[in-house]
Design a protein around this motif. Structure first.
Motif: not given
Length: 697
Positions: A37-43, A48-49, A678-680, A683-689
């Motif tokens: 999951g390193a790539v997903l954490r990077l995304l 977030l940034l 909400f879009l951001a 997307l952020l919650l989806g990538l974390l999940a």
């Protein structure tokens, strides 16, 4: 309309960079350990940034602004030579017409003048350019075009000092290969002791070599015959100048003209050497002690510029009363030393109530008469002694004295008054309290005197009158020298303040200085001076009418000027002039010089057209120099004017370039969020999940 992306972060950029750095370290550690999951954490971290950076799509409503080109017109005096004035006008009109054809280009014209109310030494184009560009943004300046002869004296040392990044071009109004001869002053003294000889160093230069390298130098010292000498072109030449009087000693040096030279204006130089007297040596001989003796002594001793030698004859040879020698004068009267050996070393000799008693042999008084004829000065301050048989007038000195005594002394109260001539003469004309008339007008406010010797003037002038209108102060010229007789010994009453006193100090000092030929006390003078652009002509005369004054301008033009009559023999006129340089004034056998601006201005030091002074600035900005001088000014061949967006070299053989700046004015701005809300968040919650899911398998 213009679109772009801009960021409006929720946190300061520094905090954002710190967060990015920490995240980068942690992600690098995950990748190093090959964690799932390193790539997903990077995304997710990147999302977030991006959310914190808050990107927006920006739309600007822009209004284009015109570029600005500045035309600097050189109106200095060197531009009046060789038809450059007309050529400058032709070039300016042609340039303005061509610039009008360029779309979205605004033209500003700056005129730079070396004369006017401001004192300038030379052509100051860049000074005037800087003032004109004070309200011009650098990003709108397309370029600068100077119409000039190239002789500019304020060229900056570095291009960065200009304060803008735009090409500077020069349209030169002269012709290549112009020839001119000029006179340069390489060294000149500012002061000189009266009677000394000072040296002025000059050099004759030419703009290009010729076969004939000889020139003739003419040196004119005011009031003297001109003298000439032959010099070599390029050699330094020493010119000796005698300082013959105190105050300004004006020296004019001129070199003869050369065939084909551009102008003769810079063939001459005017210099002023201030004459400074060493201490004046005055010999005061008092015939007997009296109340006025101290007045003379105090007045002369109070003047720091006077070296006084004073002798009082306490006892003549025939007086033998038995008084011991040690109770009389301790210094013997050195008659031979003073009146034979060192007589010519004195600037002024004053006889104060002196009468012939055998102290001075007649031979010595004859020496004094010859001393005056050779240029010396004698003042006789007399009382009843002048009317006696022992009067100085009955000696060889009587041949030069301006007043013959009748033998009568008038003793009655009177107020000294100015004669008609005295109201105009510089010695007495503006004495305080005279009220300009005396017996011939309003009575003076001076105190009264009580004695005057009756005399008849002899080839002399009466400046003051005493009782019954009899002469009181008589002056005259004898040979090269001057004499004066004050026919009363009661000036001390003014010094003591009796009956209101009077200007005794001013009177005696001016009289002494007139006798010693101080220029400011001459009765017939013509002077010229300047203040700003005003030429002030002042004529002093004891005559009722004066001749017109001929004024010669620096360019050689002559005009006749009638002076306005003022008070006390002063005639004056103030002229407003445009040219800088040397003005000559003449009336009869009188002449004077004055300078408006600087006498030896840089404006005429070098008048041949040249591109060298502007060379560093032209090269540093990418501009070029174009020779526009022609024998005829019709149909001037004008270079092209292309607009160029970039490039260092902004000129060619037949074109001069201007920067296309594309400057604009923003009328309005609209922002559209790209990654927020909400879009951001989704997307952020989806990538974390997704990252947690991947790590949990």
């Amino acid at each position: 309309m213009n679109w772009s992306i801009t960021f409006i972060p929720f946190v300061p950029w520094l905090a954002l960079w710190v967060i990015a750095g920490i995240g980068a370290v942690l992600l690098a550690l995950l990748f190093w350990r090959a964690r799932r999951g390193a790539v997903l954490r990077l995304l997710a971290f990147a999302a977030l940034l991006l959310a914190l950076a808050n990107p927006h799509l920006k739309r600007e409503d822009r209004e284009p602004l015109n570029d600005i080109v500045t035309v600097v017109v050189d109106d200095s005096q060197s531009q009046t030579l060789a038809g450059r004035t007309n050529r400058t006008a032709e070039l300016r009109k042609a340039l303005e017409d061509r610039l009008k054809e360029v779309p979205k280009l605004e033209t500003r014209v700056v005129r730079s003048n070396s004369s006017g109310e401001t004192e300038r030494d030379g052509t100051m184009l860049f000074t005037d350019l800087g003032q004109a560009l004070a309200d011009v943004p650098p990003d709108r300046l397309a370029g600068v075009v100077m119409i000039t002869d190239g002789q500019v004296h304020d060229v900056p040392d570095k291009v960065a000092a200009l304060g803008f990044d735009a090409p500077v071009h020069a349209l030169l109004t002269g012709k290549e290969g112009e020839f001119d001869r000029r006179l340069e002053v390489t060294a000149a003294p500012r002061f000189g002791i009266v009677g000394s000889t000072q040296t002025i160093e000059v050099k004759v230069s030419e703009s290009k070599p010729r076969d004939d390298d000889i020139a003739t130098l003419t040196v004119t010292h005011q009031g003297k015959e001109p003298r000439t000498q032959t010099v070599r072109i390029g050699d330094r030449v020493e010119v000796p100048v005698e300082i013959d009087h105190a105050g300004p000693n004006i020296v004019e040096i001129e070199v003869d003209g050369a065939p084909g030279e551009l102008t003769a204006i810079n063939n001459r130089a005017l210099l002023t050497v201030e004459g400074v007297r060493e201490n004046l040596r005055v010999l005061l001989v008092s015939g007997e002690p009296h109340a006025g003796e101290r007045t003379w002594r105090n007045m002369l001793k109070s003047d720091a510029s006077v070296d006084l030698v004073h002798f009082t004859i306490l006892r003549p040879p025939e007086k033998q009363d038995g008084t011991p020698i040690n109770q009389l004068s301790l210094i013997a009267f050195p008659t031979r030393e003073l009146f034979q050996e060192k007589l010519d070393q004195f600037d002024l000799i004053i006889f104060d109530r002196y009468q012939r008693r055998g102290v001075l042999p007649l031979l010595y008084l004859e020496n004094v008469a010859r001393y005056v004829e050779r240029g010396g000065a004698v003042l006789v301050s007399s009382g009843d002694d002048y009317a006696s048989p022992l009067s100085l007038y009955r000696t060889p000195l009587g041949e030069i004295l301006p007043a013959a005594p009748s033998g009568r002394v008038i003793e009655k109260p009177y107020r000294p008054a100015l004669s008609d001539l005295g109201t105009k003469h510089p010695v007495t004309g503006d004495l305080e309290g005279a009220r300009g008339g005396g017996a011939h007008g309003t009575d003076p406010t001076w105190g009264r005197w009580f004695r005057v010797v009756d005399v008849s003037p002899r080839e002399a002038e009466v400046l003051m009158e005493g009782a019954d209108g009899r002469p009181l102060l008589v002056i005259g010229e004898r040979g090269k020298g001057r004499v004066a007789v004050l026919l009363s010994d009661q000036a001390w009453l003014w010094a003591r303040g009796y009956d209101g006193g009077g200007p005794y100090s001013d009177l005696l000092r001016r009289l002494a200085h007139w006798l010693m030929k101080e220029p400011e006390l001459e009765q017939e003078t013509l002077r010229a001076s300047s203040k700003g652009q005003s030429l002030i002509i002042e004529r002093r005369s004891i005559e009722d009418e004066v001749d017109p004054v001929i004024v010669t301008t620096p360019s050689g033009e002559e005009m006749s000027v009638e002076l306005d009559k003022g008070e006390r023999g002063i005639w004056r006129k103030v002229l407003q002039v445009d040219e800088h340089g040397v003005y000559r004034v003449a009336s009869g056998n009188l002449a004077g010089l004055a300078t408006v601006g600087k006498a030896n201005t840089r404006e005429f030091a070098a008048v041949t057209a040249s591109d060298e002074p502007l060379g560093p600035v032209l090269e540093g900005t990418g501009g070029g120099a174009f020779w526009m001088g022609r024998d005829d000014t019709e149909g001037v061949a004008f270079p092209g004017l292309p607009m160029i967006r970039s490039g260092h070299v902004m000129h060619g053989t037949d074109w001069l370039g201007l920067h296309k700046r594309d400057a604009y004015h923003v009328k309005g701005v609209r922002l559209f969020p790209l990654f927020s809300g909400f879009l951001a968040l989704a997307l952020l919650l989806g990538l974390l999940a997704a990252a947690w899911y991947r790590e949990g398998r």
